[in-house]
Design an enzyme around this catalytic site. Sequence first.
Site, PDB file in Angstrom:
ATOM      1  N   ASP A 256       0.882  -1.156   0.000  1.00  8.13           N
ATOM      2  CA  ASP A 256       0.000   0.000   0.000  1.00  8.13           C
ATOM      3  C   ASP A 256       0.930   1.220   0.000  1.00  8.13           C
ATOM      4  O   ASP A 256       2.104   1.134   0.382  1.00  8.13           O
ATOM      5  CB  ASP A 256      -0.962   0.004   1.198  1.00  8.13           C
ATOM      6  CG  ASP A 256      -2.173   0.900   0.925  1.00  8.13           C
ATOM      7  OD1 ASP A 256      -2.093   1.747   0.013  1.00  8.13           O
ATOM      8  OD2 ASP A 256      -3.196   0.762   1.617  1.00  8.13           O
TER       9      ASP A 256
HETATM   10  C1  BGC Z   1      -5.052   3.202  -0.110  1.00  5.39           C
HETATM   11  C2  BGC Z   1      -5.066   2.183  -1.229  1.00  5.39           C
HETATM   12  C3  BGC Z   1      -4.889   2.888  -2.541  1.00  5.39           C
HETATM   13  C4  BGC Z   1      -3.570   3.640  -2.508  1.00  5.39           C
HETATM   14  C5  BGC Z   1      -3.237   4.351  -3.789  1.00  5.39           C
HETATM   15  C6  BGC Z   1      -3.860   4.143  -0.176  1.00  5.39           C
HETATM   16  O1  BGC Z   1      -4.075   5.256   0.613  1.00  5.39           O
HETATM   17  O2  BGC Z   1      -5.068   2.550   1.133  1.00  5.39           O
HETATM   18  O3  BGC Z   1      -6.260   1.445  -1.205  1.00  5.39           O
HETATM   19  O4  BGC Z   1      -4.931   1.974  -3.595  1.00  5.39           O
HETATM   20  O5  BGC Z   1      -3.632   4.603  -1.479  1.00  5.39           O
HETATM   21  O6  BGC Z   1      -4.015   5.469  -3.961  1.00  5.39           O
END
Ligand code: BGC
Length: 764
Positions: A256
């Site tokens: 993540d």
């Molecule tokens: C989220 C993810 C997301 C990623 C990219 C993170 O803050 O938890 O689900 O895909 O950002 O935007």
Amino acid sequence: MKRVGMDVCRQGEGARIQIMKMEAYETEVEELLGQLTLEEKIGMIHGAGLFRTEAVERLSIPPLFMSDGPMGVRAEFADNEWRNTGTTDDFVSYLPCNSAVASTWNRELAGKEGEVLGEEARGRGKDVILAPGINIKRSPYCGRNFEYMSEDPYLISELVVPMVEGIQKSDVAACVKHFAANSQETERLWVDTIVSERALQEIYFPGFKAAVEKGGTYSLMGAYNLLNGEHCCTSRKLLNKVLREAWGFDGMIVSDWGGVHDTVLAAESALDIEMDTTYDFDKHHMADALLEKVRAGEIAESLVDEKVRNILRMMFRLKMIGGKKNERKSGTYNSRENQDAVLKIARESMILLKNENGVLPLDAKKTKKIAVIGQNAASIHSNGGGSAEIKALYEITPLMGIKKMLGGNVKVCYAPGYDIPGKKETGDVNWQADSTTKNWDEAPEDTEVKGAPTENAVKYRAEAVALAKECDTVIYVGGLTHDFDSEGYDRTELTLPYGQDALIEELLAVNSNTIVVIYAGSPVAMPWKERAKAILFSYYAGMEGGTAIAETLFGKVNPSGKLAETFIADGGQCPAHTIGTFAEKERVEYREGVMVGYRHYDTVNENVAFCFGHGLSYSRFEYKYMSVTPARAQTAHGESDGVSSGGQRDVETDGVQTALELPLYEVAVTVKNTGDRAGKEVVQVYVAPKTSAQGRPCHELRAFEKVEIEPGCEKTVKFVLCGRAFSYYDEGQHEFVIEKGAYDIEIGSSSRDIRLRQGVTVFA
Ligand code: BGC
């Protein structure tokens, strides 16, 4: 007796696991790998833009382009700044959120959602779509629940497989997230989540396992949180042992954004790509720091190779590189077909919670003047929620849906009813830049509940009540917004914000024909539920949500959505809070173990507002002729007495067929539509151990099928239950074990509306 349509046979929990026979690109992968320099390899394993990796032009290896998210393809971002590029070519289809998809209980529609998402991602030039989110809804307070499907791992597993397959049809990788046990937002980067092995195996892992083993997902995203002391994104236990070794996953694992905190741990774990929210890409843990450690001999280059191997393999699968490059599918976005698909999903996601005296559907011909009251009737939701935000090509609000449905023949008067102080008009994208550094704990204050009503609130309420008195019908459309259903923080209460409860009570008092529609991403308390004759619940249902709501209210659509999560009683508590802990900052303990959602409420017989699996129709369904017969082994392949296998895919195994995957019982039931219109019913099969020494839930969903039945007709639905449907996870033996003894097989319309049951004895 009329019998129309084919009977259906569905293989329930325990359908033999498909051990993916992945295409062999190994020789090509090794050849390419051998030509890459260390620097080039490092460039491929960390973000070189906010949503991309580095290309190796000399070898024709393109960058990997990734994009959020679950409700459509997110707007285009600048490469190195949290800023939308602001162009006009990135508006897309806005899809129903995963909670809405799960409410359809329809595998085919989950597949459709995936197809639209995959095609649009490909159309926008993306390689990996960061979806679907499938974390367990452990508590109704989790801010991101709208992005997730259910509290039930079996339902999730059944829907995630077609969804992943749908996405990947377009040569785009699904990225199933967030692995694992990421069921709260509070302190999400640092909270240590303590979960037993049994709860992981029975509740938190199955969706991901199905996505890997049956859906063949090409990629997965690690979770921000720690699990039993290790950061998920770099956890050797989770990624190396579970994902790679136990489940044989050979696709790509991405962190993540900002979920990696240590170079050595990242290198040694099975993580392949590190992404972050910061722009100093060389400073990522798997960038310069790793390069230096490999050069200094502190970290073996073979660990880097393994990551690149997984990335290259995925690129071959996506036809980004290699001999099949010219065969890579092209996608598109905003097609009429996609808009139609989105509407179809939205229609089936509508959940009719209550309908006393058949007040719904409304009859447009008998209505002269309707009051539509409540800000959610006229609000746009697509642009909020965090990384799931969408720049929608259009979004039909419920008010617009109602107006376009009634075609000018009925006077439709709108009143906002409540005030949203400081209402944001557009999504703020900059939150993500700070999201890994700032504390995102606090949900916005509901000033209306906490303090005196604003001047506007008083005015809006008075106007709404006056209007309600004048009209023959009132449609109240309230609920939540993405100020509450959001990434980054959890909800602090289930009460409807902005004084909506008081307003609803007043509307019900002045006009008993008030229909309540709740438009939200998660359950809300409904203290007025006894007084409201009809309650329709819709999750954020995408760009055609308003159309689907209107069509349901006026009977063009017969509702068939069912709750994929329990709505707890007002003032009630959920086991995540009372037995375990939730929304703590340093450590949360999942002490409730496997007793999540209805598994807990039904076992302790706790009063709930609306139970798991509940959802009414304008038709009525009668259940009869239940039969349970010991299964013959050959029915494992889904063929039974010449009856359709209900879409059960061919199942390959590695030759080892464990008792868990062997069919034990064939269950059949006949369902008759005794109403006067065609309708769909979700036939649910629960398995209930009569006695258990293993602290098991009183019953668990083990099979279901959604069937469409014409009025006056009936269908026989058949299910195959395998050994796994009677098993629990034994921590001593580290495996699932079938528990001997007496069970009831229950068939019903919800977890608390069991219509038929039959006892069996399992001799393990
Ligand atoms: C989220 C993810 C997301 C990623 C990219 C993170 O803050 O938890 O689900 O895909 O950002 O935007």
